[in-house]
Write an enzyme that holds these catalytic residues in place. Structure first.
Site, PDB file in Angstrom:
ATOM      1  N   LYS A  32       9.826 -13.076   2.878  1.00 11.18           N
ATOM      2  CA  LYS A  32       8.541 -12.718   2.273  1.00 11.18           C
ATOM      3  C   LYS A  32       8.591 -11.251   1.853  1.00 11.18           C
ATOM      4  CE  LYS A  32       6.300 -10.934   6.371  1.00 11.18           C
ATOM      5  NZ  LYS A  32       5.132 -10.658   7.122  1.00 11.18           N
ATOM      6  N   LYS A  56      10.786  -9.029  15.710  1.00  9.56           N
ATOM      7  CA  LYS A  56      10.913  -7.616  16.089  1.00  9.56           C
ATOM      8  C   LYS A  56      12.015  -7.440  17.138  1.00  9.56           C
ATOM      9  CE  LYS A  56       7.688  -5.670  13.675  1.00  9.56           C
ATOM     10  NZ  LYS A  56       7.971  -4.788  12.587  1.00  9.56           N
ATOM     11  N   LYS A  70       7.849  -4.615   3.868  1.00  9.01           N
ATOM     12  CA  LYS A  70       8.600  -3.367   3.925  1.00  9.01           C
ATOM     13  C   LYS A  70       9.709  -3.422   4.961  1.00  9.01           C
ATOM     14  CE  LYS A  70       4.778  -1.449   3.263  1.00  9.01           C
ATOM     15  NZ  LYS A  70       3.591  -0.739   3.604  1.00  9.01           N
TER      16      LYS A  70
HETATM   17  P1  AMP Z   1       0.811  -5.590   7.011  1.00  9.47           P
HETATM   18  O1  AMP Z   1       1.345  -4.818   5.841  1.00  9.47           O
HETATM   19  O2  AMP Z   1       1.869  -6.369   7.735  1.00  9.47           O
HETATM   20  O3  AMP Z   1      -0.053  -4.755   7.902  1.00  9.47           O
HETATM   21  O4  AMP Z   1      -0.132  -6.731   6.403  1.00  9.47           O
HETATM   22  C1  AMP Z   1      -1.417  -6.466   5.870  1.00  9.47           C
HETATM   23  C2  AMP Z   1      -1.986  -7.714   5.274  1.00  9.47           C
HETATM   24  O5  AMP Z   1      -1.187  -8.128   4.155  1.00  9.47           O
HETATM   25  C3  AMP Z   1      -2.016  -8.916   6.222  1.00  9.47           C
HETATM   26  O6  AMP Z   1      -3.216  -9.619   6.021  1.00  9.47           O
HETATM   27  C4  AMP Z   1      -0.848  -9.769   5.809  1.00  9.47           C
HETATM   28  O7  AMP Z   1      -1.067 -11.134   6.050  1.00  9.47           O
HETATM   29  C5  AMP Z   1      -0.788  -9.495   4.309  1.00  9.47           C
HETATM   30  N1  AMP Z   1       0.593  -9.654   3.813  1.00  9.47           N
HETATM   31  C6  AMP Z   1       1.646  -8.839   4.075  1.00  9.47           C
HETATM   32  N2  AMP Z   1       2.774  -9.297   3.450  1.00  9.47           N
HETATM   33  C7  AMP Z   1       2.403 -10.436   2.792  1.00  9.47           C
HETATM   34  C8  AMP Z   1       3.107 -11.374   1.958  1.00  9.47           C
HETATM   35  N3  AMP Z   1       4.387 -11.225   1.648  1.00  9.47           N
HETATM   36  N4  AMP Z   1       2.397 -12.429   1.463  1.00  9.47           N
HETATM   37  C9  AMP Z   1       1.076 -12.575   1.740  1.00  9.47           C
HETATM   38  N5  AMP Z   1       0.361 -11.731   2.514  1.00  9.47           N
HETATM   39  C10 AMP Z   1       1.011 -10.671   3.033  1.00  9.47           C
END
Ligand code: AMP
Length: 331
Positions: free
Chosen positions: A194, A111, A197
């Site tokens: 990975k 970040k 967004k």
């Molecule tokens: P976030 O969208 O960052 O709030 O993530 C929400 C959940 O999705 C968390 O448990 C993350 O670990 C999972 N997550 C987000 N992106 C990935 C990814 N590319 N691969 C696996 N898990 C993901």
């Protein structure tokens, strides 16, 4: 019964990474454990979202997760900011989080690199808020993707410090959880990072995207000029496409393209067409459900009100105990 907690930030539609990293495991766990699922709206404040967008994004995440199979009869589904005890526990846990370890978190360093004009304290203490979300229900299992492994490690450090400071065995150590052997990291379409967004719209495939956009994005995914040696190891961008296939395609399809890569006859255009086909087949059934739930005001109101009441009861008990332990006591 084992306690499970998981959440996601309301920053737009859920993508394949969210689903395969977290939601899929959560949907399965709700049949065998006491599950709490929340929309992490406090967490999304680090980027100062437009208030109307924030409100709508909470509705989107709720609709999409319910459409994916989160069952409010089985799980407690709630909005983080409906539980003020989370903010109080966050404040208390901040006293057990050291500046150096927060600065070393990979997500914080990312970040700092990406939004250098807005490195606020909320970003630095993001893992503390996450720890509060988890331990407020004394959860043992946290279904998350691989990207959250370090945050779980930090949550364990904070609660162990808390327990040690007061000589209690109050908070259990939460563990990241996946039904697969390892935590999952779903790759994005840019060939490098990975699925996320923050790596740009082009990098993700969301559940709500229309067929045409999904096909276009996948056809544009990064590849190379193709294998030149039989049985060579695919480079990262190609490996990523195979990893995406592993999530949505049949074993036969995967075997066919792996063989074609091994004997150098592969045509990436065919591989991408097939992948797009399988992603569309996977996401299409969810779309109608998402749409219906999103417009069902009564359902959204009922789910969030019932979820808040159940989650608050659990959180209030924890805060009563924590206040007693640390000496904040009524006269
Ligand atoms: P976030 O969208 O960052 O709030 O993530 C929400 C959940 O999705 C968390 O448990 C993350 O670990 C999972 N997550 C987000 N992106 C990935 C990814 N590319 N691969 C696996 N898990 C993901």
């Amino acid at each position: 019964m084992e306690i499970v907690v998981s959440g996601t930030r309301p920053t737009g539609h859920i993508h394949l990474g969210n689903y395969f990293g977290a939601v899929k495991n959560f949907v399965e766990l709700q049949h065998e454990a006491q599950c709490f699922f929340f929309v992490a709206d406090y967490h999304s404040l680090t980027t100062h979202p437009n208030p109307d967008d924030l409100h709508d994004n909470v509705r989107i995440i709720l609709s999409e997760y319910l459409a994916c199979g989160l069952d409010p009869e089985k799980s407690t589904v709630y909005v983080q900011s409906d539980i003020p005890e989370v903010a109080e526990l966050y404040l208390i846990l901040n006293m057990f989080a050291h500046k150096g370890e927060l600065e070393r978190a990979t997500t914080f360093k990312d970040k700092v690199a990406k939004q250098e004009k807005n490195i606020n304290a909320g970003l630095l203490t993001y893992p503390v808020l996450q720890a509060a979300d988890i331990v407020i229900h004394k959860a043992l299992k946290v279904p998350v993707g691989k990207d959250q492994e370090q945050h779980l490690e930090m949550a364990r450090t904070f609660v162990n410090r808390f327990n040690h400071t007061f000589g209690v065995d109050y908070f259990p150590e939460p563990q990241a959880f996946s039904y697969s052997k390892e935590l999952i990291k779903v790759p994005g379409l840019d060939g490098a990072s990975k699925m996320s967004k923050s790596a740009g719209e082009q990098n993700t495939i969301s559940f709500y995207e229309d067929e045409k956009t999904i096909r276009k994005k996948i056809m544009r995914a990064v590849t190379d000029s193709g294998p030149t040696q039989p049985n060579s190891t695919p480079p990262q961008p190609i490996e990523n496409l195979f990893n995406l296939m592993a999530l949505v395609s049949t074993d036969d399809v995967i075997a066919h393209f792996k063989q074609a890569y091994a004997d150098c006859s592969i045509r990436y255009g065919d591989l991408k067409k097939q992948l797009a086909e399988d992603v569309v087949a996977f996401t299409t059934p969810f779309k109608e459900k998402i749409e219906a739930i999103y417009h069902d005001d009564a359902l959204i109101k009922r789910v969030t009100a019932e979820g808040a009441a159940k989650a608050r009861a659990s959180a209030q008990q924890t805060l009563r105990d924590v206040r007693e332990i640390i000496g904040i006591r009524p006269f």
